[in-house]
Design a protein around this motif. Sequence first.
Motif, short mmCIF file in Angstrom:
data_model
loop_
_atom_site.label_atom_id
_atom_site.label_comp_id
_atom_site.label_asym_id
_atom_site.label_seq_id
_atom_site.Cartn_x
_atom_site.Cartn_y
_atom_site.Cartn_z
N ALA A 185 0.87 -1.24 0.14
CA ALA A 185 -0.13 -0.09 0.09
C ALA A 185 0.86 1.29 -0.07
CB ALA A 185 -0.83 -0.01 1.23
N ASN A 186 1.99 1.07 0.17
CA ASN A 186 3.20 2.16 0.18
C ASN A 186 4.16 2.32 -0.77
OD1 ASN A 186 2.30 4.01 3.05
ND2 ASN A 186 1.99 1.74 3.57
N ARG A 187 3.99 1.66 -1.94
CA ARG A 187 5.09 1.65 -3.03
C ARG A 187 5.48 2.96 -3.06
NH1 ARG A 187 3.06 -3.12 -6.64
NH2 ARG A 187 3.07 -5.02 -5.49
N ASN A 188 4.30 3.88 -3.50
CA ASN A 188 4.87 5.23 -3.99
C ASN A 188 5.54 5.84 -2.87
OD1 ASN A 188 3.53 4.75 -6.62
ND2 ASN A 188 1.61 5.69 -5.94
N GLU A 189 5.35 6.06 -1.71
CA GLU A 189 6.07 6.57 -0.73
C GLU A 189 7.40 5.94 -0.54
OE1 GLU A 189 2.90 5.36 -0.59
OE2 GLU A 189 1.84 7.29 0.05
N ILE A 190 7.42 4.71 -0.85
CA ILE A 190 8.66 3.98 -0.92
C ILE A 190 9.82 4.58 -1.99
CG2 ILE A 190 10.11 1.91 -0.88
CD1 ILE A 190 7.84 0.54 0.46
N ALA A 191 9.13 4.51 -3.07
CA ALA A 191 9.79 4.93 -4.26
C ALA A 191 10.31 6.51 -4.06
CB ALA A 191 8.98 4.92 -5.64
N ASP A 192 9.50 7.40 -3.69
CA ASP A 192 9.55 8.89 -3.39
C ASP A 192 10.80 8.84 -2.42
OD1 ASP A 192 7.91 9.31 -5.27
OD2 ASP A 192 6.08 10.08 -3.94
N GLY A 193 10.88 8.10 -1.32
CA GLY A 193 11.62 8.17 -0.23
C GLY A 193 13.08 7.82 -0.72
N VAL A 194 13.20 6.80 -1.40
CA VAL A 194 14.49 6.29 -2.14
C VAL A 194 15.06 7.20 -2.89
CG1 VAL A 194 15.61 4.40 -3.33
CG2 VAL A 194 13.88 3.94 -1.51
N LYS A 195 14.26 7.84 -4.04
CA LYS A 195 14.66 8.92 -4.72
C LYS A 195 15.20 10.11 -4.05
CE LYS A 195 12.77 11.48 -8.75
NZ LYS A 195 12.01 11.78 -9.74
N GLU A 196 14.64 10.40 -3.12
CA GLU A 196 15.05 11.62 -2.42
C GLU A 196 16.43 11.33 -1.62
OE1 GLU A 196 13.64 14.41 1.26
OE2 GLU A 196 12.13 13.09 0.48
N LYS A 197 16.56 10.27 -1.34
CA LYS A 197 17.84 9.72 -0.67
C LYS A 197 18.98 9.71 -1.53
CE LYS A 197 16.44 7.52 3.84
NZ LYS A 197 17.27 8.40 4.43
N VAL A 198 18.91 9.15 -2.60
CA VAL A 198 20.00 8.88 -3.66
C VAL A 198 20.15 10.29 -4.53
CG1 VAL A 198 19.51 6.49 -3.97
CG2 VAL A 198 18.46 7.95 -5.51
N ALA A 199 19.26 11.33 -4.53
CA ALA A 199 19.51 12.24 -5.29
C ALA A 199 20.91 13.11 -5.04
CB ALA A 199 18.27 13.27 -5.41
N PRO A 200 21.23 13.43 -3.90
CA PRO A 200 22.64 14.03 -3.74
C PRO A 200 23.59 13.38 -3.99
CG PRO A 200 21.62 13.58 -1.82
CD PRO A 200 20.45 13.15 -2.62
N ILE A 201 23.46 11.88 -3.84
CA ILE A 201 24.62 11.13 -4.04
C ILE A 201 24.94 11.24 -5.74
CG2 ILE A 201 25.62 8.49 -4.02
CD1 ILE A 201 23.73 8.16 -1.60
N PHE A 202 23.87 10.84 -6.53
CA PHE A 202 24.01 10.62 -7.96
C PHE A 202 24.36 12.40 -8.31
CE2 PHE A 202 21.22 6.94 -8.17
CZ PHE A 202 22.00 6.01 -7.76
N ALA A 203 23.84 13.04 -7.77
CA ALA A 203 24.09 14.65 -8.22
C ALA A 203 25.82 14.88 -8.08
CB ALA A 203 23.40 15.61 -7.43
#
Length: 335
Positions: free
Chosen positions: A188-206
């Motif tokens: 029920a929380n797949r979208n929240e998990i996806a958004d949370g992971v994307k936010e966490k990796v953003a500064p690493i990949f940037a």
Amino acid sequence: MALWNSVTGQLRSVIEWKNPAPGVLFERWTDNGDEIKNASKLIVGPGQGVIFVYEGKPQAAITEPGMTDLKTANIPFWTTITKFMQAFQSEHKVGIYFFRTAEILNQGWGTPGPIKYLDPQYKFPVGMRGYGNFSFRITDAGSFFVNIMGQRDELTIDELRTAIVARLVQPLTDFLAEAKFGYNEIDANRNEIADGVKEKVAPIFATLGFGLTDFRVENTDFDDDTKRRVGRVADMQAEAQAAQAVGVDFAKLQQLAALRDAAQNEGGAAGAGVGLGAGVGLGQAMAGMMSGMNTPQPATEDPVAKLSQLKQMLDNQLISQEEYDAKKQQILSQL
């Protein structure tokens, strides 16, 4: 002939990335070696970009389609004459690296093994696998060239995809630990998990020069140990609810089940003794349980649910047919 080939090579003035292979992300242009003459024309097509490296240092990144004039210290013919004794090689070396600026879509990802975290509901570690897809694009060609390309002449999309997937596991683990989604809440929380992971990796990949434009969790699954442990808990909860519905203490119900199993285990003399003792205990436990069952229950309890649970106990051989009929009649008389 060698002199003429060198001269005509230096006259080559149009540089472009024609028909790049579908799986190539970053590639060095090598059609005319690494001597690019003054006033050469660089053509950048749609969805392409170029890193211009001069004398070993990145000098410019071009990301807009169009034609660009290249300025170097190499002058046609004059370089050929002055470098005759050096086999027509110039010290003014340049490198032109083409790359894709377009978004790279629908790259699959999956965790290589179960991700362990503490389930907040069951209070024991669970192992979850995740699967999905993502899209990305190069956002800072200079950083990408320095941090990823290095001395390579080519980098494929699949090579970068593998590197990205390897860096997703830890952020996903961290997010699940922080979000505290239980076993029954993950889907029920797949979208929240996806958004949370994307936010966490953003500064690493940037810092590496690229970014995720999309990240999706398409499916999740748990390892066999987790499913087995959760199944046992669910079974025990169902039994406890069934016992409560018909006015039986759950501890007594568990004891009764153990005695029933012991009574059915009749192997040899010792087994017969155990069976006899278990049979006596079974009768005593049954009498105590039925005494509790005969105690009038509050009128607010659902008689239909009680009848259903009573039938389940009969089917599981926890009570006899006579006991079932007696208790059933008692419940019906209260309607």
